[in-house]
Design an enzyme around this catalytic site. Structure first.
Site, PDB file in Angstrom:
ATOM      1  N   LYS A 125       0.862  -1.194   0.000  1.00  0.00           N
ATOM      2  CA  LYS A 125       0.000   0.000   0.000  1.00  0.00           C
ATOM      3  C   LYS A 125       0.889   1.231   0.000  1.00  0.00           C
ATOM      4  O   LYS A 125       2.017   1.182   0.473  1.00  0.00           O
ATOM      5  CB  LYS A 125      -0.868   0.024   1.262  1.00  0.00           C
ATOM      6  CG  LYS A 125      -2.052   0.962   1.155  1.00  0.00           C
ATOM      7  CD  LYS A 125      -3.230   0.255   0.493  1.00  0.00           C
ATOM      8  CE  LYS A 125      -4.369   1.181   0.188  1.00  0.00           C
ATOM      9  NZ  LYS A 125      -5.573   0.423  -0.201  1.00  0.00           N
ATOM     10  N   ASP A 165      -7.111   4.378  -4.477  1.00  0.00           N
ATOM     11  CA  ASP A 165      -7.765   4.249  -3.162  1.00  0.00           C
ATOM     12  C   ASP A 165      -8.374   5.636  -2.902  1.00  0.00           C
ATOM     13  O   ASP A 165      -8.597   6.392  -3.868  1.00  0.00           O
ATOM     14  CB  ASP A 165      -6.752   3.844  -2.076  1.00  0.00           C
ATOM     15  CG  ASP A 165      -7.419   3.380  -0.779  1.00  0.00           C
ATOM     16  OD1 ASP A 165      -7.882   2.241  -0.701  1.00  0.00           O
ATOM     17  OD2 ASP A 165      -7.512   4.188   0.182  1.00  0.00           O
TER      18      ASP A 165
END
Ligand code: NDP
Ligand code: 2IT
Length: 452
Positions: A125, A165
């Site tokens: 991430k 995201d």
């Protein structure tokens, strides 16, 4: 002391300034306890301790210039968490609340989510504490270029494949992919969520929201129920929330709420397909606020400064299904208790870690069917995996093909979590089932590699 207790204690001590990360580690490890006894080889190899430590953390300066020639400095991150079962894979978040704790919690969760998809993807991430809100397109473009001018050296189609995201959608992926392509001189599947004209996959924009509803339908189906006629509360009004509303409508349900960080709208007449089109224009094109829903649909109500869950608690709304699709820790214990009171039969998480640990306890103790994020929202990254496959094959599947694969993957994830929970003597505990199933795949791969 069990190894799991030892590892949780160590994380609490070493990373005491990382509350979200500690929360995610606690949520996962607490449910892995039955594996300690059943698989002593995992304890011996210290897999529990190894899996909470990222392979590496990259942090970097992002310097960019605004439209007035002022210079700004942001902090960029990429946490390459675990690549035991495939290249690192996971989104990029641009939001002022981004810090190491947030990126590590997201990266840690991503390991197990990606394992559940059955596709060969490791966990990672990244992101930055940059706020795209109120910035011009050119400012966002300059930021994305500056961000990629460092990130490019750490990623690659077989190394690490970022995606979107919060705060990173089609526009940002376009800028970042364009810059990568130019400086590396390769047109390759290094990012997912790309535009259709340059390597993107059909259904990827819809995939997370659609997947959450497919997962919910699977949970209901295995308990003799379905989505038809159900009143649905959805939080957020971004990518995931929009397509969760759309698929709820396809299934004959009645979504009545959406929100953003300023407040919540409740439309008791139902958010129809036509109203959703307006929300999509409002949020994606105009980049406005959800309060403006009332400009067009004045029968709805707006609650400034309140989350969807505050409103359900304070106004005693009657809800059947809750789909949190905004951000982490939206739902606390009092909200979860309000959901029980409201008559909710299922909660499925579109957002990552939207329910805190106490809220989860309330769901499980009250027999609410609870679809945890790493299972319920895995449709997004799964379809990213399908985008990678199409890029490698140099072809593009149809909408129907991708949607059919997405539906099958969501059913597999549901069935795996359901069966694993049953096997470990905790029927209907999808959290335990998803965590154990995702963990075991990665753990077996780590064991196969020896001590590293
Ligand atoms: P978007 O940026 O498209 O939308 C985010 C939405 O959540 C906006 O409505 C935003 O409101 C709201 N929001 C964000 N932060 C906060 C906050 N601190 N408090 C209240 N509301 C907030 O992001 P996505 O829809 O892509 O992501 C939503 C969630 O889904 C995230 O948890 C993400 O990690 C998760 N997710 C996303 C996937 C994807 O494929 N995109 C895949 C799997 C999970 P505002 O406009 O005011 O900021
Ligand atoms: O949290 C997530 O799974 C995502 N933001 C999607 C990641 C991806 O690589 O598609």
């Amino acid at each position: 002391m069990s190894m799991i207790d030892e590892v949780i204690a160590k994380v609490r001590e070493k990373d005491k300034d990382q509350p979200e990360f500690i929360q995610a580690v606690t949520e996962v490890l607490e449910t892995l306890r039955p594996t300690e006894e059943k698989y002593p080889e995992l304890v011996k190899a210290r897999i529990y301790e190894r899996i909470v430590e990222p392979d590496r953390v990259v942090m970097f300066r992002v310097t960019w210039e605004d439209d007035n020639g002022e210079i700004h400095v942001n902090r960029g991150y990429r946490v390459q968490y675990n690549n035991a079962i495939g290249p690192y894979k996971g989104g990029l978040r641009f939001h002022p609340t981004v810090n190491l704790s947030v990126i590590k919690f997201l990266g840690f969760e991503q390991i197990f989510k990606n394992a559940l998809t059955t596709l060969p993807m490791g966990g990672g991430k990244g992101g930055a504490d940059f706020d795209p809100k109120g910035k011009s397109d050119r400012e966002v473009m300059r930021f994305c270029y500056a961000f990629m001018s460092e990130l490019f050296r750490h990623i690659g189609p077989d190394t690490d494949v970022p995606a979107g995201d919060i705060g990173v959608g089609a526009r940002e992926i376009g800028y970042m992919y364009g810059y990568y392509k130019k400086i590396v001189n390769e047109h390759t599947g290094v990012l997912t969520g790309k535009g259709l004209d340059y390597g993107g996959s059909l259904i990827r924009p819809e995939a997370t929201g659609y997947g959450v509803v497919y997962f919910t339908a699977n949970m209901l189906g295995s308990h003799g129920k379905d989505m038809a006629g159900k009143v649905v509360a959805i939080s957020g009004s971004g990518n995931v929330a929009q397509y969760a509303v759309e698929k709820s409508l396809h299934m004959g349900a009645k979504p009545i709420t959406m929100s953003d960080s300023n407040g919540t709208i409740v439309d008791e007449e139902g958010i129809t397909a036509e109203k959703l089109q307006y929300v999509m224009w409002l949020k994606n094109v105009k980049r406005g606020r959800i309060a403006e829903y009332l400009d067009k649909y004045p029968n709805a109500k707006y609650y400034a400064g309140k989350s969807v869950w505050d409103v359900i608690r304070d106004e005693n709304l009657k809800i059947d299904i809750a789909l949190p699709c905004a951000t982490q820790n939206e739902i606390h214990k009092d909200h979860a208790e309000a959901l029980v009171k409201a008559g909710v039969i299922a909660v499925a998480e579109g957002a990552n870690m939207p329910s805190d640990l106490e809220a989860i306890k309330v769901y499980l103790e009250n027999g609410i069917l609870y679809g945890p994020a790493k299972a319920a929202n895995a449709g997004g990254v799964a379809t990213s995996g399908l985008e990678m496959t199409q890029n490698s094959m140099r072809l593009q599947w149809t909408r129907e093909e991708v949607d059919a694969k997405l539906q099958q993957i969501m059913k597999n994830i549901h069935d795996t979590a359901y069966k694993t929970a049953m096997e470990f003597g905790q029927p209907d505990n999808y959290l335990l089932g998803a965590n154990i199933a995702g963990f075991m795949k990665v753990a077996r791969a780590m064991l196969a590699y020896g001590v590293m």
